[in-house]
Design a protein around this motif. Structure first.
Motif, PDB file in Angstrom:
ATOM      1  N   ALA A   1       0.837  -1.206   0.000  1.00  0.00           N
ATOM      2  CA  ALA A   1       0.000   0.000   0.000  1.00  0.00           C
ATOM      3  C   ALA A   1       0.867   1.250   0.000  1.00  0.00           C
ATOM      4  N   LEU A   2       1.943   1.254   0.812  1.00  0.00           N
ATOM      5  CA  LEU A   2       2.823   2.416   0.863  1.00  0.00           C
ATOM      6  C   LEU A   2       3.578   2.620  -0.440  1.00  0.00           C
ATOM      7  N   ALA A   3       3.836   1.545  -1.169  1.00  0.00           N
ATOM      8  CA  ALA A   3       4.559   1.651  -2.436  1.00  0.00           C
ATOM      9  C   ALA A   3       3.725   2.326  -3.519  1.00  0.00           C
ATOM     10  N   ALA A   4       2.402   2.286  -3.381  1.00  0.00           N
ATOM     11  CA  ALA A   4       1.527   2.902  -4.376  1.00  0.00           C
ATOM     12  C   ALA A   4       1.709   4.414  -4.372  1.00  0.00           C
ATOM     13  N   ASP A   5       1.302   5.040  -5.461  1.00  0.00           N
ATOM     14  CA  ASP A   5       1.443   6.485  -5.589  1.00  0.00           C
ATOM     15  C   ASP A   5       0.348   7.246  -4.866  1.00  0.00           C
ATOM     16  N   TYR A   6      -0.791   6.592  -4.656  1.00  0.00           N
ATOM     17  CA  TYR A   6      -1.952   7.273  -4.063  1.00  0.00           C
ATOM     18  C   TYR A   6      -2.767   6.226  -3.319  1.00  0.00           C
ATOM     19  N   ARG A   7      -3.208   6.570  -2.107  1.00  0.00           N
ATOM     20  CA  ARG A   7      -3.943   5.607  -1.283  1.00  0.00           C
ATOM     21  C   ARG A   7      -5.321   6.154  -0.920  1.00  0.00           C
ATOM     22  N   VAL A   8      -6.356   5.437  -1.373  1.00  0.00           N
ATOM     23  CA  VAL A   8      -7.737   5.731  -1.002  1.00  0.00           C
ATOM     24  C   VAL A   8      -8.162   4.620  -0.051  1.00  0.00           C
ATOM     25  N   VAL A   9      -8.636   4.991   1.133  1.00  0.00           N
ATOM     26  CA  VAL A   9      -8.774   4.032   2.220  1.00  0.00           C
ATOM     27  C   VAL A   9     -10.182   4.070   2.807  1.00  0.00           C
ATOM     28  N   ALA A  10     -10.754   2.901   3.037  1.00  0.00           N
ATOM     29  CA  ALA A  10     -12.045   2.816   3.714  1.00  0.00           C
ATOM     30  C   ALA A  10     -11.904   3.280   5.155  1.00  0.00           C
ATOM     31  N   ASP A  11     -12.953   3.912   5.687  1.00  0.00           N
ATOM     32  CA  ASP A  11     -12.872   4.407   7.062  1.00  0.00           C
ATOM     33  C   ASP A  11     -12.798   3.281   8.088  1.00  0.00           C
ATOM     34  N   THR A  12     -13.050   2.059   7.662  1.00  0.00           N
ATOM     35  CA  THR A  12     -12.944   0.900   8.557  1.00  0.00           C
ATOM     36  C   THR A  12     -11.603   0.177   8.403  1.00  0.00           C
ATOM     37  N   ALA A  13     -10.760   0.648   7.509  1.00  0.00           N
ATOM     38  CA  ALA A  13      -9.465  -0.001   7.271  1.00  0.00           C
ATOM     39  C   ALA A  13      -8.508   0.328   8.405  1.00  0.00           C
ATOM     40  N   SER A  14      -7.411  -0.415   8.466  1.00  0.00           N
ATOM     41  CA  SER A  14      -6.380  -0.156   9.473  1.00  0.00           C
ATOM     42  C   SER A  14      -5.036  -0.626   8.942  1.00  0.00           C
ATOM     43  N   PHE A  15      -3.977  -0.227   9.636  1.00  0.00           N
ATOM     44  CA  PHE A  15      -2.613  -0.536   9.212  1.00  0.00           C
ATOM     45  C   PHE A  15      -1.802  -1.040  10.403  1.00  0.00           C
ATOM     46  N   ASN A  16      -0.837  -1.903  10.108  1.00  0.00           N
ATOM     47  CA  ASN A  16       0.040  -2.418  11.152  1.00  0.00           C
ATOM     48  C   ASN A  16       1.347  -2.857  10.495  1.00  0.00           C
ATOM     49  N   THR A  17       2.485  -2.413  11.048  1.00  0.00           N
ATOM     50  CA  THR A  17       3.751  -2.845  10.473  1.00  0.00           C
ATOM     51  C   THR A  17       3.973  -4.345  10.684  1.00  0.00           C
ATOM     52  N   SER A  18       3.623  -4.866  11.837  1.00  0.00           N
ATOM     53  CA  SER A  18       3.589  -6.306  12.146  1.00  0.00           C
ATOM     54  C   SER A  18       4.946  -7.001  12.264  1.00  0.00           C
ATOM     55  N   PHE A  19       5.966  -6.555  11.566  1.00  0.00           N
ATOM     56  CA  PHE A  19       7.201  -7.322  11.425  1.00  0.00           C
ATOM     57  C   PHE A  19       7.813  -7.726  12.765  1.00  0.00           C
ATOM     58  N   ALA A  20       8.042  -6.765  13.644  1.00  0.00           N
ATOM     59  CA  ALA A  20       8.676  -7.080  14.919  1.00  0.00           C
ATOM     60  C   ALA A  20       7.805  -7.992  15.771  1.00  0.00           C
ATOM     61  N   GLY A  21       6.497  -7.991  15.513  1.00  0.00           N
ATOM     62  CA  GLY A  21       5.592  -8.848  16.260  1.00  0.00           C
ATOM     63  C   GLY A  21       5.800 -10.323  15.992  1.00  0.00           C
ATOM     64  N   VAL A  22       6.436 -10.655  14.873  1.00  0.00           N
ATOM     65  CA  VAL A  22       6.784 -12.053  14.579  1.00  0.00           C
ATOM     66  C   VAL A  22       8.303 -12.197  14.441  1.00  0.00           C
ATOM     67  N   ALA A  23       9.021 -11.313  15.138  1.00  0.00           N
ATOM     68  CA  ALA A  23      10.491 -11.361  15.205  1.00  0.00           C
ATOM     69  C   ALA A  23      11.158 -11.258  13.840  1.00  0.00           C
ATOM     70  N   LEU A  24      10.645 -10.357  13.022  1.00  0.00           N
ATOM     71  CA  LEU A  24      11.246 -10.094  11.718  1.00  0.00           C
ATOM     72  C   LEU A  24      11.536  -8.613  11.573  1.00  0.00           C
ATOM     73  N   THR A  25      12.417  -8.284  10.652  1.00  0.00           N
ATOM     74  CA  THR A  25      12.703  -6.896  10.325  1.00  0.00           C
ATOM     75  C   THR A  25      11.805  -6.465   9.160  1.00  0.00           C
ATOM     76  N   ALA A  26      11.964  -5.228   8.725  1.00  0.00           N
ATOM     77  CA  ALA A  26      11.093  -4.699   7.679  1.00  0.00           C
ATOM     78  C   ALA A  26      11.439  -5.278   6.311  1.00  0.00           C
ATOM     79  N   ASP A  27      10.420  -5.445   5.486  1.00  0.00           N
ATOM     80  CA  ASP A  27      10.617  -5.791   4.084  1.00  0.00           C
ATOM     81  C   ASP A  27       9.549  -5.071   3.265  1.00  0.00           C
ATOM     82  N   SER A  28       9.385  -5.477   2.016  1.00  0.00           N
ATOM     83  CA  SER A  28       8.411  -4.884   1.088  1.00  0.00           C
ATOM     84  C   SER A  28       8.556  -3.365   0.999  1.00  0.00           C
ATOM     85  N   GLY A  29       9.779  -2.888   1.170  1.00  0.00           N
ATOM     86  CA  GLY A  29      10.070  -1.475   0.973  1.00  0.00           C
ATOM     87  C   GLY A  29       9.742  -0.565   2.137  1.00  0.00           C
TER      88      GLY A  29
END
Length: 270
Positions: free
Chosen positions: A126-154
């Protein structure tokens, strides 16, 4: 595998707009291998197709994408450990990196229509896209550290550039759910719309871009990406190069003539 890939990601082209839809609603569009391959290939097809002038990336069901399919990942971990391979996350190199590069480097705008939770790699796409249109019920979470991983997917590149190093570190080290409204206030998204209107509103934005001056949009993408890692002097040189290209396009001539005639331009995308 081909049939499975076709079912996990839907691909449609109409009037210059390629709509790419993640389609594993029962799994909250978690990314198994078939889905990753299909998404990568669909994005590359859209990028290479001269008939496509914009892309809408969206999903079915109540989630946009919750990231890596952990059920499949557990099996991969076990297999690589048994084989002594130690490269259970080759998917980053084989799938995630090409997906993000296809989104960011294609010479046409990509709109993310985020219908629900976007976590991990789903957040990254989603962050890689040029423009983000989001439902008011949507949410975001980095998640990586929560499963003992570092960042990926840019995410290590896109997130700090969108919200700054301090806030990015906070979201990465302490993963938590970020509401659509909070994401808007942080600068993570462009528009928040009622959930019932998401499909239409995201498609409207994407169709508008598909009917626009494609060469100019390509130049805008390229100049912003270049400017993020270069000096002002270098960015000015790149702007000169890209503006020369845009100025030679048919769409620029169309736009100027339409302006002088006080008419709405009808762009050709070239």
């Amino acid at each position: 595998m081909a049939d499975e890939q076709a079912n996990t990601v839907l691909y449609d082209v109409s009037e210059g707009l390629a709509t790419i839809t993640l389609n594993r609603p029962d799994a909250m569009n978690a990314l198994n291998t078939a889905a990753k391959v299909a998404l990568r290939d669909a994005l590359l097809e859209a990028s290479a197709d001269p008939a496509v002038r914009a892309v809408l990336l969206t999903a079915t069901g109540r989630a946009f994408c919750v990231g890596q399919d952990l059920k499949e990942h557990v099996a991969t971990l076990a297999a690589t450990r048994e084989a002594g391979d130690g490269n259970a996350l080759s998917t980053v190199r084989e799938h995630y990196n090409p997906i993000v590069r296809a989104i960011t480097e294609m010479p046409k705008p990509v709109v993310a229509g985020v219908n629900g939770v976007a976590a991990g790699a789903g957040f990254g796409f989603a962050l890689a896209a040029d423009y983000r249109v989001v439902a008011d019920t949507a949410s975001f979470n980095t998640s990586f550290a929560g499963v003992a991983l570092t960042a990926d997917s840019g995410v290590s590149w896109t997130l700090p550039r969108l919200i700054g190093q301090t806030r990015a570190a906070d979201l990465l080290f302490f993963p938590r759910t970020i509401s659509a409204q909070d994401a808007l206030e942080l600068g993570l998204v462009n528009r928040v719309v009622p959930a019932a209107e998401l499909a239409d509103r995201a498609a409207e934005v994407a169709r508008t871009l598909a009917a626009g001056p494609t060469v100019a949009y390509a130049g805008l993408k390229a100049s912003m990406a270049y400017g993020a890692g270069h000096t002002l002097a270098e960015a000015l040189e790149k702007e000169d190069e890209l503006q020369t290209r845009a100025g030679a396009s048919q769409d620029h001539t169309i736009a100027v003539e339409a302006f002088l005639k006080k008419e709405k331009p009808v762009y050709l995308g070239k």
